[in-house]
Motif scaffolding. Structure first.
Motif, mmCIF file in Angstrom:
data_model
loop_
_atom_site.group_PDB
_atom_site.id
_atom_site.type_symbol
_atom_site.label_atom_id
_atom_site.label_comp_id
_atom_site.label_asym_id
_atom_site.label_seq_id
_atom_site.Cartn_x
_atom_site.Cartn_y
_atom_site.Cartn_z
ATOM 1 N N ASP A 12 -76.973 -90.238 -11.763
ATOM 2 C CA ASP A 12 -77.164 -91.650 -11.455
ATOM 3 C C ASP A 12 -77.241 -91.824 -9.945
ATOM 4 O O ASP A 12 -76.345 -91.382 -9.221
ATOM 5 C CB ASP A 12 -76.013 -92.503 -11.996
ATOM 6 N N THR A 34 -80.926 -91.680 -14.124
ATOM 7 C CA THR A 34 -81.120 -93.102 -13.860
ATOM 8 C C THR A 34 -81.137 -93.342 -12.355
ATOM 9 O O THR A 34 -80.176 -93.000 -11.661
ATOM 10 C CB THR A 34 -79.990 -93.945 -14.495
ATOM 11 N N THR A 36 -81.815 -96.464 -9.667
ATOM 12 C CA THR A 36 -81.983 -97.912 -9.588
ATOM 13 C C THR A 36 -81.653 -98.409 -8.186
ATOM 14 O O THR A 36 -81.104 -97.688 -7.350
ATOM 15 C CB THR A 36 -81.054 -98.629 -10.591
ATOM 16 N N ASP A 56 -85.035 -93.022 -16.294
ATOM 17 C CA ASP A 56 -85.171 -94.462 -16.062
ATOM 18 C C ASP A 56 -85.224 -94.695 -14.559
ATOM 19 O O ASP A 56 -84.240 -94.476 -13.849
ATOM 20 C CB ASP A 56 -83.996 -95.209 -16.689
#
Length: 202
Positions: A12, A34, A36, A56
């Motif tokens: 992450d 992930t 973001t 993602d």
């Protein structure tokens, strides 16, 4: 940055996280990656999983290529103005679910799978090169927008093909489907180049 795992692996990157070089994730199990919140990778992103893989990218920038390989199902989602400057390559022994929502892939898109493909290139998204899909099962694809695919779209599969295209000149090049079962193409008028087989146009 390299992550090696004998079991499942999770990476992450949130907020303003920055990696100036390459990022590699290798696992004997499932991989979940992930990125973001304006996170940044200055090189390539490579994910290799012996199980399934879930990638993602949201509001994220990757300056190099992105390659994702999985021995099982593979899910890739780009959203929130995520951008890949290079090429996106997806290789799976299972099914592939790929979606681009308000995102950009600069160097083209390649999907190679022993399963089926569900792919959506939605309004506000773009692929700067060719889109190539090679699959063993059904392919269901939606392309929406203006100049969404700058190059050609080529699909080869043993299954059926269902394509829906919306928008002005959504595909700037040719659209070609080979070695498939039933082919249904809705929106051939949004393809600038030739459509093969033309008989599939709805």
């Amino acid at each position: 940055l390299t992550v090696d795992a004998g079991d499942d692996a999770t990476l992450d990157l949130f907020g303003s996280s920055r990696v100036e070089g390459d990022v590699t994730v290798r696992t004997d199990g499932d991989a979940t990656v992930t990125l973001t919140g304006s996170s940044y990778i200055g090189g390539d992103l490579t994910v290799k999983a012996a199980g399934s893989a879930d990638l993602d990218l949201s509001s994220t920038s990757v300056r190099g290529d992105v390659s994702v390989e999985a021995d099982e199902d593979l899910d890739v989602k780009l959203s929130g103005e995520a951008s890949i400057d290079g090429r996106l390559t997806v290789d799976s022994s299972g099914d592939v679910d790929l979606s681009l929502m308000s995102s950009a892939v600069g160097g083209g898109l390649i999907v190679d799978t022993d399963g089926g493909v569900e792919m959506g290139i939605d309004w506000g998204s773009s692929v700067g090169g060719d889109v190539t899909i090679e699959a063993a099962s059904d392919v269901d694809t939606t392309v929406s927008g203006t100049d969404s695919v700058a190059g050609d779209v080529f699909i080869r599969t043993f299954g059926d093909v269902d394509i829906e295209i919306e928008g002005s000149e959504a595909v700037d090049g040719d659209l070609t489907v080979e070695d498939s079962g039933d082919v249904d193409i809705d929106g051939c008028g949004s393809v600038v180049g030739e459509v093969t087989p033309a008989s599939a146009c709805g």
